[in-house]
Design an enzyme around this catalytic site. Structure first.
Site, PDB file in Angstrom:
ATOM      1  N   THR A 101       0.826  -1.204   0.000  1.00  0.00           N
ATOM      2  CA  THR A 101       0.000   0.000   0.000  1.00  0.00           C
ATOM      3  C   THR A 101       0.861   1.255   0.000  1.00  0.00           C
ATOM      4  O   THR A 101       1.848   1.349   0.731  1.00  0.00           O
ATOM      5  CB  THR A 101      -0.926   0.009   1.229  1.00  0.00           C
ATOM      6  OG1 THR A 101      -1.740  -1.151   1.203  1.00  0.00           O
ATOM      7  CG2 THR A 101      -1.807   1.241   1.237  1.00  0.00           C
ATOM      8  N   GLU A 102       0.459   2.227  -0.804  1.00  0.00           N
ATOM      9  CA  GLU A 102       1.187   3.493  -0.888  1.00  0.00           C
ATOM     10  C   GLU A 102       0.281   4.646  -0.460  1.00  0.00           C
ATOM     11  O   GLU A 102      -0.957   4.510  -0.470  1.00  0.00           O
ATOM     12  CB  GLU A 102       1.727   3.701  -2.299  1.00  0.00           C
ATOM     13  CG  GLU A 102       2.718   2.622  -2.684  1.00  0.00           C
ATOM     14  CD  GLU A 102       3.442   2.866  -3.995  1.00  0.00           C
ATOM     15  OE1 GLU A 102       4.409   2.148  -4.275  1.00  0.00           O
ATOM     16  OE2 GLU A 102       3.036   3.787  -4.745  1.00  0.00           O
ATOM     17  N   GLY A 143      -3.998   3.304  -1.986  1.00  0.00           N
ATOM     18  CA  GLY A 143      -5.163   2.703  -1.355  1.00  0.00           C
ATOM     19  C   GLY A 143      -5.656   1.474  -2.099  1.00  0.00           C
ATOM     20  O   GLY A 143      -4.923   0.502  -2.274  1.00  0.00           O
ATOM     21  N   GLY A 197     -23.954  -0.335  28.073  1.00  0.00           N
ATOM     22  CA  GLY A 197     -24.219   1.019  28.559  1.00  0.00           C
ATOM     23  C   GLY A 197     -22.929   1.804  28.748  1.00  0.00           C
ATOM     24  O   GLY A 197     -21.982   1.688  27.972  1.00  0.00           O
ATOM     25  N   GLU A 253      -6.685  -4.556   3.538  1.00  0.00           N
ATOM     26  CA  GLU A 253      -6.690  -5.725   2.655  1.00  0.00           C
ATOM     27  C   GLU A 253      -7.996  -5.829   1.866  1.00  0.00           C
ATOM     28  O   GLU A 253      -8.586  -6.896   1.728  1.00  0.00           O
ATOM     29  CB  GLU A 253      -6.388  -6.998   3.438  1.00  0.00           C
ATOM     30  CG  GLU A 253      -4.986  -6.931   4.063  1.00  0.00           C
ATOM     31  CD  GLU A 253      -4.506  -8.231   4.622  1.00  0.00           C
ATOM     32  OE1 GLU A 253      -4.845  -9.277   4.047  1.00  0.00           O
ATOM     33  OE2 GLU A 253      -3.776  -8.203   5.625  1.00  0.00           O
ATOM     34  N   ALA A 303      -3.950 -13.862   3.101  1.00  0.00           N
ATOM     35  CA  ALA A 303      -4.201 -13.106   4.326  1.00  0.00           C
ATOM     36  C   ALA A 303      -5.682 -12.850   4.535  1.00  0.00           C
ATOM     37  O   ALA A 303      -6.197 -12.945   5.659  1.00  0.00           O
ATOM     38  CB  ALA A 303      -3.433 -11.793   4.283  1.00  0.00           C
TER      39      ALA A 303
END
Length: 389
Positions: free
Chosen positions: A138-139, A143, A345, A369, A248
């Site tokens: 990923t860069e 994306g 709650g 991923e 993965a």
């Protein structure tokens, strides 16, 4: 009178497992109960990955679990690997992410695409936890569009010189090696890059509200020179990194089941003990409807992942099937975690309870991923034959 069903396994999916698969699940479950759960809330609060657990994770054979024993792995099947992911993520998504990156994104490409020398050099030490890896795909600008890759590798004599940047890299500041994907004159290729190489920098990402018990980094490569034998020789093009991601993502389909089970178990215990208006909270119809819906969705996810694992072990798994499972199971888990937070709650907003931690972690899992939208479009393309990306 029939015995009550296991509230976390209403369809007795465990009975469909082999003895080995049950043994693996039990050993990882004990590790999670005894070593992870007592400390993970504090780790999340402190933004600290529990490094001290790595030797035991490795000792249990959880790193590269499906890699053959000849290369230091445990030689387990895909269902065993899924169960490992499920039980680790019952503890925390950050711990499962660590094992997933090491196993599926770093050891797998060396095993599947590497030379025999690379396999012998790295895999046994990675299985032992002596060498930690990270996966540089990923860069910052890329994306969901990995083909729009700006990192480049140029041949210089017998060496390669890499320049570029990678973002949102799990294990980046822990890693001894990085599997870096870069554009070359021959298409996208993968490289094994030691992180102590001159020009390689890892910068940890802070101020995270998710995966706080995990190391997330940006990688910078400034004229990083590696020898020719750093190249993964047996793959070129996007099918290399995408093949790793399929491995993965398969594990990710199992992991959120564990997170959802942890949240449901907590909600069941809390509502049984919490007294309001003269009766336990669990005696309210509104609460029972919520709990029943959680159990329904967990059951569906369990069956999806088990069948996916059987397909994987039969060599019949298709990437679209993984996309459907990741989309369904992570959406299931994040919805359940949020609902459990509400059921608890005010108590639900503290990390003394698991629901808010899992809910925050799953904000990352539903994005990394392959975002939920990307996986929906993968299924849509399969149904229509039309690429709408």
């Amino acid at each position: 009178m029939a015995a009550r069903l296991n509230p976390l396994d209403l369809y007795d999916v465990r009975s469909l497992l082999s003895d080995e698969e049950r043994m693996v699940q039990d050993s990882v479950a004990r590790f999670t109960d005894e070593k992870v759960l007592p400390i993970i809330g504090d780790c999340f609060d402190q933004g600290r990955f529990p490094h001290e657990l790595i030797p035991e994770i490795a000792g249990l054979g959880l790193l590269g679990a499906t890699i053959p024993e000849a290369y230091g792995g445990a030689g387990m099947n895909g269902v065993c690997y899924g169960l490992i992911c499920q039980e680790l993520e019952r503890g925390d998504s950050g711990l499962r992410s660590f094992a997933s990156v090491q196993s599926s994104l770093c050891m797998y490409p060396i095993f599947a695409y590497g030379s025999e020398e690379q396999k012998q050099r790295y895999l046994p030490k990675m299985a032992a936890g002596e060498i930690i890896g990270c996966f540089g795909l990923t860069e910052p600008h890329g994306g969901s569009d990995p083909a729009n890759m700006k990192t480049v590798a140029k041949k210089d004599g017998d060496d390669w010189v890499l320049n570029g940047a990678k973002m949102w890299i799990t294990n980046g500041n822990l890693a001894h090696i990085a599997i870096v994907w870069a554009q070359t004159d021959d298409g996208i290729r993968g490289f094994i890059v030691p992180t102590d190489t001159k020009g390689f920098t890892a910068q940890e990402v802070h101020k995270k509200m998710s995966l706080r018990a995990s190391v997330t980094s940006a990688l910078f490569l400034d004229d990083v020179r590696v020898p020719g034998d750093a190249l993964l020789p047996s793959v070129k093009g996007l099918k290399g990194p995408l093949g790793c991601l399929t491995q993965a993502r398969y594990g990710i389909t199992w992991g959120p089941i564990g997170a959802a089970q942890a949240c449901l178990k907590e909600a069941l215990d809390y509502t049984a003990e919490r007294m309001l208006f003269g009766r336990s909270l669990s005696a309210n119809q509104a609460i029972q409807l919520k709990l029943a819906d959680m159990a329904r969705r967990i059951t569906a996810a369990q069956l999806i992942s088990l069948q996916l694992g059987r397909l994987k072990d039969a060599g019949a798994l298709q990437p679209t099937q993984v996309s459907l499972a990741k989309w369904n199971n992570v959406r299931m888990a994040i919805d359940i975690a949020r609902e459990c937070r509400d059921v608890l709650g005010g108590a639900g907003i503290t990390t003394e309870h698991a629901a808010i931690r899992h809910a925050l972690n799953l904000e990352s899992v539903i994005t990394y991923e392959g975002t939920e939208t990307v996986h929906q479009l993968v299924v849509g393309r399969e149904l229509t034959g039309i690429n709408a990306f």
